[in-house]
Design a protein around this motif. Structure first.
Motif, PDB file in Angstrom:
ATOM      1  N   GLY A  73       0.830  -1.209   0.000  1.00 52.13           N
ATOM      2  CA  GLY A  73       0.000   0.000   0.000  1.00 52.13           C
ATOM      3  C   GLY A  73       0.859   1.252   0.000  1.00 52.13           C
ATOM      4  O   GLY A  73       0.582   2.226  -0.707  1.00 52.13           O
ATOM      5  N   MET A  74       1.942   1.243   0.773  1.00 46.61           N
ATOM      6  CA  MET A  74       2.852   2.392   0.800  1.00 46.61           C
ATOM      7  C   MET A  74       3.558   2.534  -0.540  1.00 46.61           C
ATOM      8  O   MET A  74       3.756   3.652  -1.029  1.00 46.61           O
ATOM      9  CB  MET A  74       3.865   2.246   1.932  1.00 46.61           C
ATOM     10  N   GLU A  75       3.908   1.411  -1.137  1.00 51.41           N
ATOM     11  CA  GLU A  75       4.548   1.457  -2.450  1.00 51.41           C
ATOM     12  C   GLU A  75       3.620   2.096  -3.480  1.00 51.41           C
ATOM     13  O   GLU A  75       4.050   2.904  -4.308  1.00 51.41           O
ATOM     14  CB  GLU A  75       4.938   0.039  -2.885  1.00 51.41           C
ATOM     15  N   VAL A  76       2.335   1.763  -3.411  1.00 52.97           N
ATOM     16  CA  VAL A  76       1.349   2.352  -4.317  1.00 52.97           C
ATOM     17  C   VAL A  76       1.250   3.864  -4.074  1.00 52.97           C
ATOM     18  O   VAL A  76       1.238   4.660  -5.017  1.00 52.97           O
ATOM     19  CB  VAL A  76      -0.032   1.674  -4.157  1.00 52.97           C
ATOM     20  N   LEU A  77       1.199   4.271  -2.810  1.00 50.41           N
ATOM     21  CA  LEU A  77       1.133   5.706  -2.494  1.00 50.41           C
ATOM     22  C   LEU A  77       2.354   6.461  -3.018  1.00 50.41           C
ATOM     23  O   LEU A  77       2.243   7.590  -3.482  1.00 50.41           O
ATOM     24  CB  LEU A  77       1.044   5.923  -0.978  1.00 50.41           C
ATOM     25  N   LEU A  78       3.519   5.833  -2.933  1.00 48.24           N
ATOM     26  CA  LEU A  78       4.759   6.490  -3.341  1.00 48.24           C
ATOM     27  C   LEU A  78       5.015   6.442  -4.844  1.00 48.24           C
ATOM     28  O   LEU A  78       5.875   7.176  -5.341  1.00 48.24           O
ATOM     29  CB  LEU A  78       5.944   5.861  -2.608  1.00 48.24           C
ATOM     30  N   ASP A  79       4.283   5.607  -5.568  1.00 50.96           N
ATOM     31  CA  ASP A  79       4.490   5.471  -7.008  1.00 50.96           C
ATOM     32  C   ASP A  79       4.227   6.809  -7.703  1.00 50.96           C
ATOM     33  O   ASP A  79       3.122   7.345  -7.647  1.00 50.96           O
ATOM     34  CB  ASP A  79       3.549   4.397  -7.565  1.00 50.96           C
ATOM     35  N   PRO A  80       5.231   7.389  -8.345  1.00 48.68           N
ATOM     36  CA  PRO A  80       5.066   8.715  -8.967  1.00 48.68           C
ATOM     37  C   PRO A  80       3.991   8.736 -10.049  1.00 48.68           C
ATOM     38  O   PRO A  80       3.410   9.791 -10.312  1.00 48.68           O
ATOM     39  CB  PRO A  80       6.444   9.035  -9.544  1.00 48.68           C
ATOM     40  N   ARG A  81       3.686   7.606 -10.635  1.00 48.72           N
ATOM     41  CA  ARG A  81       2.642   7.564 -11.669  1.00 48.72           C
ATOM     42  C   ARG A  81       1.260   7.875 -11.104  1.00 48.72           C
ATOM     43  O   ARG A  81       0.380   8.332 -11.827  1.00 48.72           O
ATOM     44  CB  ARG A  81       2.617   6.198 -12.363  1.00 48.72           C
ATOM     45  N   ASN A  82       1.063   7.667  -9.829  1.00 51.92           N
ATOM     46  CA  ASN A  82      -0.235   7.940  -9.206  1.00 51.92           C
ATOM     47  C   ASN A  82      -0.418   9.421  -8.877  1.00 51.92           C
ATOM     48  O   ASN A  82      -1.533   9.853  -8.607  1.00 51.92           O
ATOM     49  CB  ASN A  82      -0.408   7.098  -7.948  1.00 51.92           C
ATOM     50  N   GLU A  83       0.661  10.178  -8.858  1.00 51.32           N
ATOM     51  CA  GLU A  83       0.638  11.620  -8.565  1.00 51.32           C
ATOM     52  C   GLU A  83      -0.139  11.947  -7.294  1.00 51.32           C
ATOM     53  O   GLU A  83      -0.929  12.889  -7.253  1.00 51.32           O
ATOM     54  CB  GLU A  83       0.091  12.402  -9.760  1.00 51.32           C
ATOM     55  N   LEU A  84       0.085  11.147  -6.257  1.00 40.78           N
ATOM     56  CA  LEU A  84      -0.531  11.409  -4.962  1.00 40.78           C
ATOM     57  C   LEU A  84       0.415  12.145  -4.032  1.00 40.78           C
ATOM     58  O   LEU A  84       0.016  13.068  -3.334  1.00 40.78           O
ATOM     59  CB  LEU A  84      -0.977  10.099  -4.307  1.00 40.78           C
ATOM     60  N   LEU A  85       1.680  11.698  -4.018  1.00 38.39           N
ATOM     61  CA  LEU A  85       2.677  12.306  -3.143  1.00 38.39           C
ATOM     62  C   LEU A  85       3.809  12.900  -3.975  1.00 38.39           C
ATOM     63  O   LEU A  85       4.127  12.409  -5.063  1.00 38.39           O
ATOM     64  CB  LEU A  85       3.229  11.264  -2.170  1.00 38.39           C
ATOM     65  N   ASP A  86       4.397  13.940  -3.452  1.00 37.12           N
ATOM     66  CA  ASP A  86       5.482  14.640  -4.137  1.00 37.12           C
ATOM     67  C   ASP A  86       6.725  13.746  -4.178  1.00 37.12           C
ATOM     68  O   ASP A  86       7.321  13.445  -3.139  1.00 37.12           O
ATOM     69  CB  ASP A  86       5.788  15.943  -3.396  1.00 37.12           C
ATOM     70  N   PRO A  87       7.138  13.316  -5.367  1.00 37.93           N
ATOM     71  CA  PRO A  87       8.296  12.421  -5.460  1.00 37.93           C
ATOM     72  C   PRO A  87       9.617  13.101  -5.103  1.00 37.93           C
ATOM     73  O   PRO A  87      10.605  12.432  -4.811  1.00 37.93           O
ATOM     74  CB  PRO A  87       8.295  11.966  -6.922  1.00 37.93           C
ATOM     75  N   ALA A  88       9.640  14.428  -5.077  1.00 38.47           N
ATOM     76  CA  ALA A  88      10.873  15.151  -4.759  1.00 38.47           C
ATOM     77  C   ALA A  88      11.020  15.441  -3.265  1.00 38.47           C
ATOM     78  O   ALA A  88      12.086  15.850  -2.815  1.00 38.47           O
ATOM     79  CB  ALA A  88      10.921  16.465  -5.546  1.00 38.47           C
ATOM     80  N   ALA A  89       9.957  15.219  -2.493  1.00 37.97           N
ATOM     81  CA  ALA A  89       9.982  15.548  -1.062  1.00 37.97           C
ATOM     82  C   ALA A  89      10.539  14.388  -0.238  1.00 37.97           C
ATOM     83  O   ALA A  89      10.335  13.223  -0.560  1.00 37.97           O
ATOM     84  CB  ALA A  89       8.579  15.902  -0.590  1.00 37.97           C
ATOM     85  N   ASP A  90      11.255  14.729   0.832  1.00 35.66           N
ATOM     86  CA  ASP A  90      11.772  13.719   1.766  1.00 35.66           C
ATOM     87  C   ASP A  90      10.710  13.317   2.792  1.00 35.66           C
ATOM     88  O   ASP A  90      10.913  12.374   3.562  1.00 35.66           O
ATOM     89  CB  ASP A  90      12.996  14.250   2.508  1.00 35.66           C
ATOM     90  N   THR A  91       9.622  14.051   2.843  1.00 39.48           N
ATOM     91  CA  THR A  91       8.526  13.769   3.759  1.00 39.48           C
ATOM     92  C   THR A  91       7.281  13.459   2.936  1.00 39.48           C
ATOM     93  O   THR A  91       7.278  13.647   1.719  1.00 39.48           O
ATOM     94  CB  THR A  91       8.262  14.979   4.668  1.00 39.48           C
ATOM     95  N   LEU A  92       6.232  12.997   3.584  1.00 39.84           N
ATOM     96  CA  LEU A  92       4.988  12.690   2.877  1.00 39.84           C
ATOM     97  C   LEU A  92       4.243  13.995   2.617  1.00 39.84           C
ATOM     98  O   LEU A  92       3.562  14.528   3.491  1.00 39.84           O
ATOM     99  CB  LEU A  92       4.123  11.719   3.691  1.00 39.84           C
ATOM    100  N   GLU A  93       4.407  14.507   1.411  1.00 30.67           N
ATOM    101  CA  GLU A  93       3.782  15.764   0.993  1.00 30.67           C
ATOM    102  C   GLU A  93       2.884  15.487  -0.200  1.00 30.67           C
ATOM    103  O   GLU A  93       3.208  14.656  -1.045  1.00 30.67           O
ATOM    104  CB  GLU A  93       4.851  16.787   0.589  1.00 30.67           C
ATOM    105  N   ILE A  94       1.804  16.216  -0.297  1.00 27.61           N
ATOM    106  CA  ILE A  94       0.891  16.065  -1.421  1.00 27.61           C
ATOM    107  C   ILE A  94       1.608  16.413  -2.729  1.00 27.61           C
ATOM    108  O   ILE A  94       2.486  17.278  -2.756  1.00 27.61           O
ATOM    109  CB  ILE A  94      -0.361  16.939  -1.201  1.00 27.61           C
ATOM    110  N   HIS A  95       1.264  15.711  -3.793  1.00 30.18           N
ATOM    111  CA  HIS A  95       1.886  15.934  -5.104  1.00 30.18           C
ATOM    112  C   HIS A  95       1.580  17.363  -5.573  1.00 30.18           C
ATOM    113  O   HIS A  95       0.466  17.854  -5.387  1.00 30.18           O
ATOM    114  CB  HIS A  95       1.350  14.916  -6.115  1.00 30.18           C
ATOM    115  N   PRO A  96       2.558  18.055  -6.170  1.00 28.24           N
ATOM    116  CA  PRO A  96       2.339  19.436  -6.618  1.00 28.24           C
ATOM    117  C   PRO A  96       1.142  19.586  -7.569  1.00 28.24           C
ATOM    118  O   PRO A  96       0.405  20.572  -7.481  1.00 28.24           O
ATOM    119  CB  PRO A  96       3.646  19.798  -7.325  1.00 28.24           C
TER     120      PRO A  96
END
Length: 109
Positions: A73-96
């Motif tokens: 589930g965390m892997e899915v959240l972190l997958d940049p293709r889903n554009e849910l979380l900011d892939p450039a952030a070191d913390t869990l931040e919403i995707h730009p």
């Protein structure tokens, strides 16, 4: 990608397994294995009986939930293709892109 949501039981299981492994990494047995909770029992990899107890307890703890649902589930959240979380952030931040959409929606009367 869609994935089944981890339950509270799954999350608790993952926390217990992580805590269990952390204790072993630090060199001592987790509290759930030691006979005297006030005394630290050091983990000895060369003690086969102790290793058996550790493995049996680890399996017991891990069977109480789905570690896979938590980690995948965390892997899915972190997958940049889903554009849910900011892939450039070191913390869990919403995707730009999502943040921009929310910002635009908030500005619209």
């Amino acid at each position: 990608m869609k994935m089944a949501r981890a339950s509270e039981q799954d999350l608790e299981c993952a926390q217990q397994v992580a805590s269990f492994l952390e204790s072993l990494i630090k060199g001592y047995l987790p509290d759930c294995i030691t006979e005297d909770e006030d005394e630290i029992e050091w983990f000895r990899l060369d003690d086969h009986d102790q290793c058996k107890r550790v493995l049996e307890k680890l399996i017991e703890v891990a069977q109480q939930g789905s570690m896979f649902r938590v980690t995948f589930g965390m892997e899915v959240l972190l997958d940049p293709r889903n554009e849910l979380l900011d892939p450039a952030a070191d913390t869990l931040e919403i995707h730009p892109a999502l943040a921009q959409l929310l910002n635009n929606t908030a500005m619209t009367p």
